[in-house]
Design an enzyme around this catalytic site. Structure first.
Site, PDB file in Angstrom:
ATOM      1  N   LYS A 110       0.832  -1.210   0.000  1.00 55.15           N
ATOM      2  CA  LYS A 110       0.000   0.000   0.000  1.00 55.15           C
ATOM      3  C   LYS A 110       0.867   1.261   0.000  1.00 55.15           C
ATOM      4  CE  LYS A 110      -4.112  -2.122   1.872  1.00 55.15           C
ATOM      5  NZ  LYS A 110      -4.875  -2.435   3.077  1.00 55.15           N
ATOM      6  N   LYS A 189      -6.325  -8.025 -13.483  1.00 59.52           N
ATOM      7  CA  LYS A 189      -7.296  -8.340 -12.437  1.00 59.52           C
ATOM      8  C   LYS A 189      -8.278  -7.163 -12.316  1.00 59.52           C
ATOM      9  CE  LYS A 189      -7.695  -8.532  -7.491  1.00 59.52           C
ATOM     10  NZ  LYS A 189      -7.629  -7.823  -6.378  1.00 59.52           N
ATOM     11  N   LYS A 192     -10.707  -1.806  -8.396  1.00 58.48           N
ATOM     12  CA  LYS A 192     -11.006  -0.370  -8.488  1.00 58.48           C
ATOM     13  C   LYS A 192      -9.721   0.442  -8.619  1.00 58.48           C
ATOM     14  CE  LYS A 192     -11.862  -0.305  -3.578  1.00 58.48           C
ATOM     15  NZ  LYS A 192     -11.613  -1.732  -3.494  1.00 58.48           N
TER      16      LYS A 192
HETATM   17  P1  ADP Z   1     -10.318  -4.096  -5.259  1.00 61.89           P
HETATM   18  O1  ADP Z   1      -9.192  -4.897  -5.873  1.00 61.89           O
HETATM   19  O2  ADP Z   1     -11.281  -3.603  -6.282  1.00 61.89           O
HETATM   20  O3  ADP Z   1      -9.785  -3.020  -4.346  1.00 61.89           O
HETATM   21  P2  ADP Z   1     -10.900  -5.432  -2.788  1.00 61.89           P
HETATM   22  O4  ADP Z   1      -9.453  -5.661  -2.536  1.00 61.89           O
HETATM   23  O5  ADP Z   1     -11.648  -4.445  -1.953  1.00 61.89           O
HETATM   24  O6  ADP Z   1     -11.121  -5.094  -4.347  1.00 61.89           O
HETATM   25  O7  ADP Z   1     -11.612  -6.837  -2.737  1.00 61.89           O
HETATM   26  C1  ADP Z   1     -12.671  -7.230  -1.890  1.00 61.89           C
HETATM   27  C2  ADP Z   1     -12.870  -8.723  -2.068  1.00 61.89           C
HETATM   28  O8  ADP Z   1     -13.189  -9.042  -3.450  1.00 61.89           O
HETATM   29  C3  ADP Z   1     -11.606  -9.527  -1.735  1.00 61.89           C
HETATM   30  O9  ADP Z   1     -11.987 -10.683  -0.994  1.00 61.89           O
HETATM   31  C4  ADP Z   1     -11.024  -9.909  -3.065  1.00 61.89           C
HETATM   32  O10 ADP Z   1     -10.334 -11.126  -3.030  1.00 61.89           O
HETATM   33  C5  ADP Z   1     -12.261  -9.984  -3.987  1.00 61.89           C
HETATM   34  N1  ADP Z   1     -11.883  -9.560  -5.352  1.00 61.89           N
HETATM   35  C6  ADP Z   1     -11.601  -8.294  -5.739  1.00 61.89           C
HETATM   36  N2  ADP Z   1     -11.295  -8.230  -7.058  1.00 61.89           N
HETATM   37  C7  ADP Z   1     -11.378  -9.504  -7.529  1.00 61.89           C
HETATM   38  C8  ADP Z   1     -11.178 -10.103  -8.811  1.00 61.89           C
HETATM   39  N3  ADP Z   1     -10.842  -9.376  -9.880  1.00 61.89           N
HETATM   40  N4  ADP Z   1     -11.337 -11.430  -8.928  1.00 61.89           N
HETATM   41  C9  ADP Z   1     -11.689 -12.160  -7.847  1.00 61.89           C
HETATM   42  N5  ADP Z   1     -11.892 -11.661  -6.612  1.00 61.89           N
HETATM   43  C10 ADP Z   1     -11.745 -10.353  -6.430  1.00 61.89           C
END
Ligand code: ADP
Ligand code: TRP
Length: 321
Positions: A110, A189, A192
């Site tokens: 981060k 992947k 956001k």
């Molecule tokens: P972002 O990558 O958009 O910030 P988060 O880290 O907040 O998303 O993810 C919240 C949950 O959603 C986590 O448990 C994460 O593993 C799952 N997740 C997020 N993006 C994906 C993806 N592209 N494919 C599968 N799972 C995802």
């Protein structure tokens, strides 16, 4: 079995979140005792504006309830409505070796992404351990990126129990991995942070436009295509029936199909998949009081459990009398 998971309120949820995490959370409700919360204390580590965090908390709550959270059975609340968890964080902090936190990769990642290196961000895994331990959770379904935090939680629980006598359940490391990584419109992947998401509840036209822009290779229409290398096919797998998917697979391999044909169908399938939930979400937008009431009811139930565990932990360390 008691299941617990936290969701950060960091913006509108996308279909990667749904297929990678939320769907599993919702499926687990039928057979288990589920505790799900909105991790707003954790979200503060990245210093959102007050208006943003307040809006995001309600957005995530509406998304979860609209997608099928069982508000009677499942305990669903806002982390900061149970302040006991921050007191437990302190008790746990005092037995957490610095080295354990220094090894955590999410802090370094981060900071590398540009977040301010504040103490909250560094101590984040201890707050997460307190979340898990205060509710005596058995299983924590999260994505692979959270695996290290669950290991830290186990380590802290074992140390506390060894030092002061058994207070905490050591959560099992059965982390439910994401089915697969859901690709975003650019093929990375979906996240956001990459600006490549398809929102679960974004306007239908905007979903169509984004899907038509999904990156594909430049194989001409008449030539055979490899479905396993195609971002559109990876998304079709999530929403098409097995029969329909088999048909698309043939079309890809036989040639004669253009990617725009597959994209158009994908857009319709995604829109249809979420249609019933979209209607429900619109109802909640007009009834925020109901959403707040669900969170307040959840907080009350969660707090009863948290207060009991905190009292045990305070007593164990010698602060009980
Ligand atoms: P972002 O990558 O958009 O910030 P988060 O880290 O907040 O998303 O993810 C919240 C949950 O959603 C986590 O448990 C994460 O593993 C799952 N997740 C997020 N993006 C994906 C993806 N592209 N494919 C599968 N799972 C995802
Ligand atoms: N750190 C988790 C994430 O970013 C959210 C979270 C906070 C959590 N506390 C938790 C997840 C406790 C599981 C259990 O996704």
């Amino acid at each position: 079995m008691r299941i617990l998971s936290g969701i950060q309120p960091s913006g509108r949820l996308h279909i990667g979140n749904f297929f990678g995490a939320m769907r599993q959370h919702l499926q687990l409700q039928a057979e288990h005792d589920c505790f799900y919360f909105i991790a707003d204390y954790h979200a503060l580590t990245s210093n959102p504006t007050p208006a943003d965090i307040a809006g995001h908390i309600l957005d995530v709550a509406m998304d979860y309830i609209a997608l099928g959270l069982d508000t009677e059975k499942t305990i669903f609340w806002r982390q900061s409505d149970v302040p006991e968890v921050t007191e437990l964080t302190w008790l746990l902090s005092c037995i957490t070796p610095m080295g354990l936190l220094q090894r955590c990769t999410s802090y370094k990642d981060k900071v590398a992404q540009g977040l301010a290196p504040n103490h909250g961000l560094f101590a984040y895994p201890v707050l997460q351990a307190a979340d898990i331990l205060i509710y005596k959770s058995d299983l924590v379904p999260v994505g692979a990126d959270q695996k290290q935090h669950i290991e830290v939680t186990r380590d802290i629980a074992i140390r506390f129990n060894n030092n002061y006598g058994r207070v905490f359940t050591v959560p099992e490391g059965h982390i439910i991995e994401a089915v697969a990584v859901v690709p975003g419109t650019d093929g990375q992947k979906m996240s956001k942070s990459y600006g490549n998401t398809i929102g679960i509840f974004e306007p239908e036209d905007s979903i169509r436009k984004k899907i038509m822009r999904i990156v594909t290779d430049s194989t001409p229409v008449e030539e055979p295509k490899d479905p396993d290398k195609c971002n559109v096919f990876a998304l079709l797998k999530l929403v098409a029936s097995p029969e329909e998917l088999a048909e698309w697979e043939n079309k890809y391999r036989n040639g004669g199909m253009g990617y725009s044909e597959a994209k158009k169908r994908l857009a319709e399938l995604i829109i249809d998949y979420f249609k019933p939930f979209r209607q429900k979400r619109a109802e909640f937008e007009n009834d925020v009081a109901y959403v707040k009431q669900v969170l307040a009811g959840g907080a009350k139930r969660a707090r009863t459990v948290a207060a009991e565990t905190l009292a045990e932990a305070r007593k164990a360390v010698g602060l009980g009398a």
